[in-house]
Design a protein around this motif. Structure first.
Motif, PDB file in Angstrom:
ATOM      1  N   SER A  97      11.842 -27.874  71.320  1.00  0.00           N
ATOM      2  CA  SER A  97      11.099 -26.649  71.622  1.00  0.00           C
ATOM      3  C   SER A  97      11.180 -25.620  70.493  1.00  0.00           C
ATOM      4  CB  SER A  97      11.614 -26.029  72.916  1.00  0.00           C
ATOM      5  OG  SER A  97      12.992 -25.714  72.806  1.00  0.00           O
ATOM      6  N   ARG A  98      12.173 -25.712  69.621  1.00  0.00           N
ATOM      7  CA  ARG A  98      12.298 -24.770  68.505  1.00  0.00           C
ATOM      8  C   ARG A  98      11.865 -25.380  67.171  1.00  0.00           C
ATOM      9  NH1 ARG A  98      14.912 -19.834  69.352  1.00  0.00           N
ATOM     10  NH2 ARG A  98      14.859 -19.432  71.587  1.00  0.00           N
ATOM     11  N   ASN A  99      11.278 -26.579  67.227  1.00  0.00           N
ATOM     12  CA  ASN A  99      10.821 -27.261  66.022  1.00  0.00           C
ATOM     13  C   ASN A  99       9.309 -27.135  65.884  1.00  0.00           C
ATOM     14  OD1 ASN A  99      13.356 -28.634  66.994  1.00  0.00           O
ATOM     15  ND2 ASN A  99      13.152 -29.615  64.992  1.00  0.00           N
ATOM     16  N   VAL A 100       8.862 -26.990  64.646  1.00  0.00           N
ATOM     17  CA  VAL A 100       7.436 -27.102  64.363  1.00  0.00           C
ATOM     18  C   VAL A 100       7.030 -28.563  64.552  1.00  0.00           C
ATOM     19  CG1 VAL A 100       5.698 -27.016  62.539  1.00  0.00           C
ATOM     20  CG2 VAL A 100       7.348 -25.144  62.803  1.00  0.00           C
ATOM     21  N   MET A 101       5.920 -28.764  65.253  1.00  0.00           N
ATOM     22  CA  MET A 101       5.391 -30.095  65.482  1.00  0.00           C
ATOM     23  C   MET A 101       4.050 -30.217  64.771  1.00  0.00           C
ATOM     24  SD  MET A 101       7.709 -31.440  67.398  1.00  0.00           S
ATOM     25  CE  MET A 101       6.870 -32.926  67.947  1.00  0.00           C
ATOM     26  N   GLY A 102       3.768 -31.406  64.279  1.00  0.00           N
ATOM     27  CA  GLY A 102       2.520 -31.591  63.559  1.00  0.00           C
ATOM     28  C   GLY A 102       1.853 -32.915  63.868  1.00  0.00           C
ATOM     29  N   TRP A 103       0.582 -32.974  63.506  1.00  0.00           N
ATOM     30  CA  TRP A 103      -0.178 -34.218  63.573  1.00  0.00           C
ATOM     31  C   TRP A 103      -0.700 -34.528  62.171  1.00  0.00           C
ATOM     32  CZ3 TRP A 103      -0.599 -37.495  67.630  1.00  0.00           C
ATOM     33  CH2 TRP A 103      -0.287 -37.007  68.913  1.00  0.00           C
ATOM     34  N   PHE A 104      -0.592 -35.786  61.801  1.00  0.00           N
ATOM     35  CA  PHE A 104      -1.134 -36.293  60.554  1.00  0.00           C
ATOM     36  C   PHE A 104      -2.017 -37.489  60.886  1.00  0.00           C
ATOM     37  CE2 PHE A 104       1.249 -34.277  57.011  1.00  0.00           C
ATOM     38  CZ  PHE A 104       2.125 -33.521  57.755  1.00  0.00           C
ATOM     39  N   ARG A 105      -2.807 -37.924  59.909  1.00  0.00           N
ATOM     40  CA  ARG A 105      -3.595 -39.136  60.107  1.00  0.00           C
ATOM     41  C   ARG A 105      -3.685 -39.905  58.805  1.00  0.00           C
ATOM     42  NH1 ARG A 105      -9.560 -36.365  61.122  1.00  0.00           N
ATOM     43  NH2 ARG A 105      -9.929 -35.652  58.964  1.00  0.00           N
ATOM     44  N   GLN A 106      -3.903 -41.209  58.949  1.00  0.00           N
ATOM     45  CA  GLN A 106      -4.017 -42.070  57.776  1.00  0.00           C
ATOM     46  C   GLN A 106      -5.113 -43.094  58.002  1.00  0.00           C
ATOM     47  OE1 GLN A 106      -0.349 -43.954  56.571  1.00  0.00           O
ATOM     48  NE2 GLN A 106      -1.102 -44.230  54.485  1.00  0.00           N
ATOM     49  N   ALA A 107      -6.139 -43.006  57.172  1.00  0.00           N
ATOM     50  CA  ALA A 107      -7.240 -43.962  57.212  1.00  0.00           C
ATOM     51  C   ALA A 107      -6.913 -45.129  56.284  1.00  0.00           C
ATOM     52  CB  ALA A 107      -8.539 -43.288  56.788  1.00  0.00           C
ATOM     53  N   PRO A 108      -7.530 -46.288  56.498  1.00  0.00           N
ATOM     54  CA  PRO A 108      -7.249 -47.452  55.651  1.00  0.00           C
ATOM     55  C   PRO A 108      -7.490 -47.142  54.175  1.00  0.00           C
ATOM     56  CG  PRO A 108      -8.481 -48.122  57.576  1.00  0.00           C
ATOM     57  CD  PRO A 108      -8.447 -46.628  57.594  1.00  0.00           C
ATOM     58  N   GLY A 109      -6.515 -47.470  53.351  1.00  0.00           N
ATOM     59  CA  GLY A 109      -6.649 -47.264  51.914  1.00  0.00           C
ATOM     60  C   GLY A 109      -6.473 -45.845  51.442  1.00  0.00           C
ATOM     61  N   LYS A 110      -6.118 -44.943  52.358  1.00  0.00           N
ATOM     62  CA  LYS A 110      -5.952 -43.535  51.995  1.00  0.00           C
ATOM     63  C   LYS A 110      -4.537 -43.069  52.288  1.00  0.00           C
ATOM     64  CE  LYS A 110     -10.771 -42.128  52.566  1.00  0.00           C
ATOM     65  NZ  LYS A 110     -11.688 -41.106  53.167  1.00  0.00           N
ATOM     66  N   GLU A 111      -4.172 -41.950  51.682  1.00  0.00           N
ATOM     67  CA  GLU A 111      -2.861 -41.367  51.940  1.00  0.00           C
ATOM     68  C   GLU A 111      -2.849 -40.663  53.299  1.00  0.00           C
ATOM     69  OE1 GLU A 111      -1.411 -40.483  47.349  1.00  0.00           O
ATOM     70  OE2 GLU A 111      -1.655 -38.840  48.773  1.00  0.00           O
ATOM     71  N   ARG A 112      -1.652 -40.532  53.828  1.00  0.00           N
ATOM     72  CA  ARG A 112      -1.501 -39.801  55.084  1.00  0.00           C
ATOM     73  C   ARG A 112      -1.809 -38.324  54.832  1.00  0.00           C
ATOM     74  NH1 ARG A 112       3.547 -41.403  58.810  1.00  0.00           N
ATOM     75  NH2 ARG A 112       2.641 -43.390  58.158  1.00  0.00           N
ATOM     76  N   GLU A 113      -2.634 -37.739  55.703  1.00  0.00           N
ATOM     77  CA  GLU A 113      -3.045 -36.359  55.498  1.00  0.00           C
ATOM     78  C   GLU A 113      -2.741 -35.508  56.721  1.00  0.00           C
ATOM     79  OE1 GLU A 113      -7.258 -36.054  54.813  1.00  0.00           O
ATOM     80  OE2 GLU A 113      -7.761 -36.662  56.850  1.00  0.00           O
ATOM     81  N   PHE A 114      -2.522 -34.245  56.430  1.00  0.00           N
ATOM     82  CA  PHE A 114      -2.212 -33.262  57.463  1.00  0.00           C
ATOM     83  C   PHE A 114      -3.443 -32.974  58.320  1.00  0.00           C
ATOM     84  CE2 PHE A 114      -0.329 -29.620  59.379  1.00  0.00           C
ATOM     85  CZ  PHE A 114      -1.271 -28.610  59.358  1.00  0.00           C
ATOM     86  N   VAL A 115      -3.198 -32.802  59.632  1.00  0.00           N
ATOM     87  CA  VAL A 115      -4.271 -32.442  60.548  1.00  0.00           C
ATOM     88  C   VAL A 115      -4.019 -31.059  61.150  1.00  0.00           C
ATOM     89  CG1 VAL A 115      -5.422 -33.035  62.714  1.00  0.00           C
ATOM     90  CG2 VAL A 115      -4.753 -34.858  61.109  1.00  0.00           C
ATOM     91  N   ALA A 116      -2.848 -30.880  61.770  1.00  0.00           N
ATOM     92  CA  ALA A 116      -2.560 -29.611  62.436  1.00  0.00           C
ATOM     93  C   ALA A 116      -1.062 -29.493  62.691  1.00  0.00           C
ATOM     94  CB  ALA A 116      -3.310 -29.514  63.763  1.00  0.00           C
ATOM     95  N   SER A 117      -0.600 -28.259  62.873  1.00  0.00           N
ATOM     96  CA  SER A 117       0.789 -28.018  63.232  1.00  0.00           C
ATOM     97  C   SER A 117       0.868 -26.843  64.194  1.00  0.00           C
ATOM     98  CB  SER A 117       1.655 -27.762  61.992  1.00  0.00           C
ATOM     99  OG  SER A 117       1.185 -26.634  61.285  1.00  0.00           O
ATOM    100  N   ILE A 118       1.980 -26.771  64.912  1.00  0.00           N
ATOM    101  CA  ILE A 118       2.191 -25.691  65.869  1.00  0.00           C
ATOM    102  C   ILE A 118       3.659 -25.300  65.865  1.00  0.00           C
ATOM    103  CG2 ILE A 118       2.470 -27.333  67.790  1.00  0.00           C
ATOM    104  CD1 ILE A 118       1.084 -25.163  69.570  1.00  0.00           C
ATOM    105  N   GLY A 119       3.902 -24.002  65.819  1.00  0.00           N
ATOM    106  CA  GLY A 119       5.261 -23.497  65.814  1.00  0.00           C
ATOM    107  C   GLY A 119       5.791 -23.299  67.223  1.00  0.00           C
ATOM    108  N   TRP A 120       7.075 -22.939  67.294  1.00  0.00           N
ATOM    109  CA  TRP A 120       7.690 -22.785  68.612  1.00  0.00           C
ATOM    110  C   TRP A 120       7.216 -21.518  69.314  1.00  0.00           C
ATOM    111  CZ3 TRP A 120      11.400 -18.936  69.839  1.00  0.00           C
ATOM    112  CH2 TRP A 120      11.855 -18.174  68.752  1.00  0.00           C
ATOM    113  N   LEU A 121       6.579 -20.603  68.561  1.00  0.00           N
ATOM    114  CA  LEU A 121       5.947 -19.437  69.177  1.00  0.00           C
ATOM    115  C   LEU A 121       4.438 -19.639  69.286  1.00  0.00           C
ATOM    116  CD1 LEU A 121       7.916 -16.510  67.506  1.00  0.00           C
ATOM    117  CD2 LEU A 121       8.140 -17.391  69.835  1.00  0.00           C
ATOM    118  N   TYR A 122       4.007 -20.895  69.165  1.00  0.00           N
ATOM    119  CA  TYR A 122       2.626 -21.311  69.389  1.00  0.00           C
ATOM    120  C   TYR A 122       1.668 -20.892  68.287  1.00  0.00           C
ATOM    121  CZ  TYR A 122       4.665 -22.149  73.926  1.00  0.00           C
ATOM    122  OH  TYR A 122       5.504 -22.574  74.932  1.00  0.00           O
TER     123      TYR A 122
END
Length: 125
Positions: free
Chosen positions: A30-55
């Protein structure tokens, strides 16, 4: 030992929606920043979104206005609501958690300590 398990991926037509979930276990994040990443075939993993513990939220330009990240600390779960999906959103989507105390404006993979196994999202044209 922190474990992150994603779910909710699948096949959807362009313009459709999906909601991904990421359930954490092992300890509360609950006090950690959480994030989503994505990786398409043949590409590097890229950032999508993040959310802090204060939203506080942070989005990649490519998904801003279409995707929404949220969290339910009582359930130790993070969500990614994806609307107006495009074929270029096709990728494996990964949930990640920063070490405690990290800030929300973190968009590189090395800023996150814990990772899920990923869930496939395929958008057909």
């Amino acid at each position: 030992q922190v474990q992150l398990v994603e779910s909710g991926g699948g096949l959807v037509q362009a313009g459709g929606s999906l909601r991904l979930s990421c359930a954490a276990s092992g300890r509360t994040l609950s006090r950690n920043v959480m994030g989503w990443f994505r990786q398409a075939p043949g590409k590097e993993r890229e950032f999508v979104a993040s959310i802090g513990w204060l939203y506080t939220t942070y989005y990649a330009d490519s998904v801003k206005g279409r995707f929404t990240i949220s969290r339910d600390n009582a359930k130790n779960t993070v969500y990614l609501q994806m609307n107006s999906l495009k074929p270029e959103d096709t990728a494996v989507y990964y949930c990640a958690a920063r070490p405690a105390g990290g800030g929300v404006f973190a968009s590189t993979t090395n800023e996150y300590a814990y990772w899920g196994q990923g869930t496939q999202v395929t958008v057909s044209s």
